[in-house]
Design an enzyme around this catalytic site. Structure first.
Site, mmCIF file in Angstrom:
data_model
loop_
_atom_site.group_PDB
_atom_site.id
_atom_site.type_symbol
_atom_site.label_atom_id
_atom_site.label_comp_id
_atom_site.label_asym_id
_atom_site.label_seq_id
_atom_site.Cartn_x
_atom_site.Cartn_y
_atom_site.Cartn_z
ATOM 1 N N HIS A 112 33.854 26.534 84.224
ATOM 2 C CA HIS A 112 32.547 26.274 84.401
ATOM 3 C C HIS A 112 31.653 25.656 83.412
ATOM 4 O O HIS A 112 31.411 26.178 82.206
ATOM 5 C CB HIS A 112 31.829 27.420 84.998
ATOM 6 C CG HIS A 112 32.159 27.946 86.390
ATOM 7 N ND1 HIS A 112 32.136 29.390 86.771
ATOM 8 C CD2 HIS A 112 32.747 27.034 87.402
ATOM 9 C CE1 HIS A 112 32.822 29.155 88.020
ATOM 10 N NE2 HIS A 112 33.163 27.885 88.338
ATOM 11 N N GLU A 144 28.943 27.520 80.970
ATOM 12 C CA GLU A 144 29.244 28.771 80.313
ATOM 13 C C GLU A 144 29.760 28.570 78.883
ATOM 14 O O GLU A 144 30.787 28.806 78.413
ATOM 15 C CB GLU A 144 30.225 29.511 81.132
ATOM 16 C CG GLU A 144 29.794 29.831 82.401
ATOM 17 C CD GLU A 144 30.683 30.380 83.766
ATOM 18 O OE1 GLU A 144 31.729 30.599 83.336
ATOM 19 O OE2 GLU A 144 30.171 30.324 84.752
ATOM 20 N N ARG A 158 27.409 23.012 86.389
ATOM 21 C CA ARG A 158 28.529 23.956 86.520
ATOM 22 C C ARG A 158 29.776 23.314 86.977
ATOM 23 O O ARG A 158 30.853 23.517 86.474
ATOM 24 C CB ARG A 158 27.966 24.746 87.579
ATOM 25 C CG ARG A 158 29.202 25.912 88.380
ATOM 26 C CD ARG A 158 28.581 26.764 89.264
ATOM 27 N NE ARG A 158 29.656 27.434 90.192
ATOM 28 C CZ ARG A 158 30.183 28.596 90.007
ATOM 29 N NH1 ARG A 158 29.577 29.204 89.092
ATOM 30 N NH2 ARG A 158 30.838 29.161 90.748
ATOM 31 N N HIS A 203 34.803 33.412 81.294
ATOM 32 C CA HIS A 203 33.632 33.264 82.100
ATOM 33 C C HIS A 203 32.429 33.882 81.609
ATOM 34 O O HIS A 203 32.595 34.733 81.074
ATOM 35 C CB HIS A 203 33.791 33.454 83.615
ATOM 36 C CG HIS A 203 34.612 32.608 84.263
ATOM 37 N ND1 HIS A 203 34.333 31.518 85.322
ATOM 38 C CD2 HIS A 203 36.149 32.590 84.324
ATOM 39 C CE1 HIS A 203 35.245 31.078 85.885
ATOM 40 N NE2 HIS A 203 36.434 31.777 85.240
ATOM 41 N N GLU A 252 34.089 38.206 82.787
ATOM 42 C CA GLU A 252 33.074 37.542 82.778
ATOM 43 C C GLU A 252 32.197 38.246 81.592
ATOM 44 O O GLU A 252 32.048 39.366 81.408
ATOM 45 C CB GLU A 252 32.072 37.950 84.032
ATOM 46 C CG GLU A 252 32.759 37.283 85.463
ATOM 47 C CD GLU A 252 32.171 35.957 85.616
ATOM 48 O OE1 GLU A 252 31.523 35.660 84.531
ATOM 49 O OE2 GLU A 252 32.462 35.329 86.614
#
Length: 423
Positions: free
Chosen positions: A174, A177, A230, A301, A377
């Site tokens: 993405h 990020e 994104r 992520h 994440e």
């Protein structure tokens, strides 16, 4: 600004036009909206399909984080007030975070690659070239493939001994990020230069395959045009909208159970078909070619501070779910022990966050037989979201190193790191 009911914002702000080519987010706000059920959550998420006015930052079974154009504050007010949804303003001006992220030009910044600022793709590629030159005996260039816009997708293999169990790290799938590629390059540096005995063992006992920037086109676009982009950059036939969500494009339960969108304007658009995005097809082909050498897959992520295991397309549990939770717990416990006290939660993607279909994490687990597979994440939980200040890069990287050390050790204890082939 917080309250039980959104029944009146204090004021409306005008978007400031920019003379530069970069989109600006002056006075765009990010709201944390508490939801009581899936219907309320989906209602807020639906707003984000209007990508010029709303942008989804995070969603789980308790709350939604959504960025709002200042021209749409009253519209959001009407919805949240009607449904009596509590809210909190997490970011009062998105552009102020973006401005603070810009590097201060100093001699040190320009002369060497480091981890006190974020770097564009060209600098990351130069860093990889320097690593390959400085450590030729243990590093090898990985050519993953070519993006839609013709950029090379590059990675690096670090191997101190042929036949080691393999660990694959995918980063910056993405585009916005940025902390993920910063972490990946810092981690490469640690594997090659750290003198810590535990890190040396980690580096030399496993073969590492690391791709710092997978979504190269989108990443360049975030640096040059739109910091909050994104998706990929491939046009969609018949639509004015560009790109697909590369983490919904793998051929594993693609588009099942609402785990992605068929709307090309959605941030979770799954693509026109599985592997429609050349970056994801290239990644899949490469991983399939070395799957017999891989034991662990980690997808970097941001944000939310959570480890997500398979599955994303269903709430059913994987047959080694207990082991996956034990390994994730080891990561979480190790990170929390550091002075920063960062707290990570863990669980399956479908039950801990939301349904996701076609993720690379699930594809390697379901289709390639890599039994330890996570989305990690990273920081934070919403104060800065995707725009994590550069001052947090190194502390976050230290968290990640401690977590990966513990994760690998636990996976080894559970017999997931036996070599899968012999030389």
């Amino acid at each position: 600004m917080r309250g039980v009911l959104i029944c009146g914002f204090l004021s409306i702000f005008l978007v400031v036009a920019s003379a530069s080519s970069k989109l600006r987010y002056d006075n765009f706000k990010v709201f944390k909206i508490k939801t009581k059920n899936a219907q309320q959550r989906q209602m807020i998420e639906k707003l984000a399909e209007n990508t010029k006015n709303f942008n989804l930052w995070h969603s789980d079974d308790k709350e939604v984080h959504i960025m709002v154009n200042p021209e749409k504050l009253i519209y959001l007010q009407n919805i949240t007030c009607s449904y009596r949804l509590p809210f909190e303003v997490m970011v009062s001006n998105v552009q102020s975070l973006i401005d603070a992220e810009e590097p201060t030009r100093t001699t040190d910044d320009s002369s060497s690659f480091g981890w006190t600022r974020y770097y564009p793709l060209s600098a990351i590629e130069t860093y990889l070239d320097q690593v390959l030159t400085e450590f030729p005996a243990v590093t090898t260039h990985i050519d993953i493939g070519t993006s839609y816009e013709g950029r090379k997708i590059r990675g690096i293999k670090i191997s101190y001994k042929e036949g080691n169990p393999g660990i694959f790290i995918e980063s910056n799938i993405h585009a916005r990020e940025w902390i993920t590629s910063a972490t990946a390059t810092w981690f490469i540096n640690q594997l090659l230069t750290s003198e810590d005995a535990n890190v040396r063992s980690l580096a030399e006992s496993y073969d590492w395959y690391i791709v710092p920037v997978l979504n190269v086109d989108g990443f360049v676009y975030t640096h040059e045009t739109d910091r909050m982009w994104r998706k990929t950059r491939q046009p969609v036939e018949g639509s004015p909208c560009i790109g697909a969500d590369p983490n919904r494009n793998s051929d594993s339960h693609w588009m099942e159970n609402g785990g992605a969108s068929d709307n090309p304007c959605s941030e979770t658009f799954a693509g026109t078909h599985p592997f429609s995005e050349p970056e994801i097809k290239a990644l899949a082909d490469y991983i399939a070619s070395i799957k017999d050498r891989l034991n662990i897959m980690l997808a970097f992520h941001s944000y939310s501070q959570v480890l997500l295991s398979p599955y994303g397309h269903t709430s059913e549990l994987a047959d080694n779910h207990d082991d996956l939770m034990a390994v994730a717990k080891a990561y979480s416990d190790a990170v929390k022990e550091l002075p920063y006290g960062t707290e990570y939660t863990y669980g399956t993607s479908a039950t801990s966050m939301y349904y996701t279909s076609g993720s690379t994490r699930d594809w390697v687990y379901n289709e390639q037989g890599i039994r330890i597979s996570y989305t990690i994440e990273f920081r934070d939980t919403g104060r800065y979201g995707f725009i994590l200040p550069p001052i947090q890069i190194i502390p976050h990287c230290e968290d990640t190193l401690a977590g990966i050390l513990a994760l690998v050790n636990k996976a080894k204890e559970l017999n997931y790191l036996e070599p899968k082939y012999s030389i």
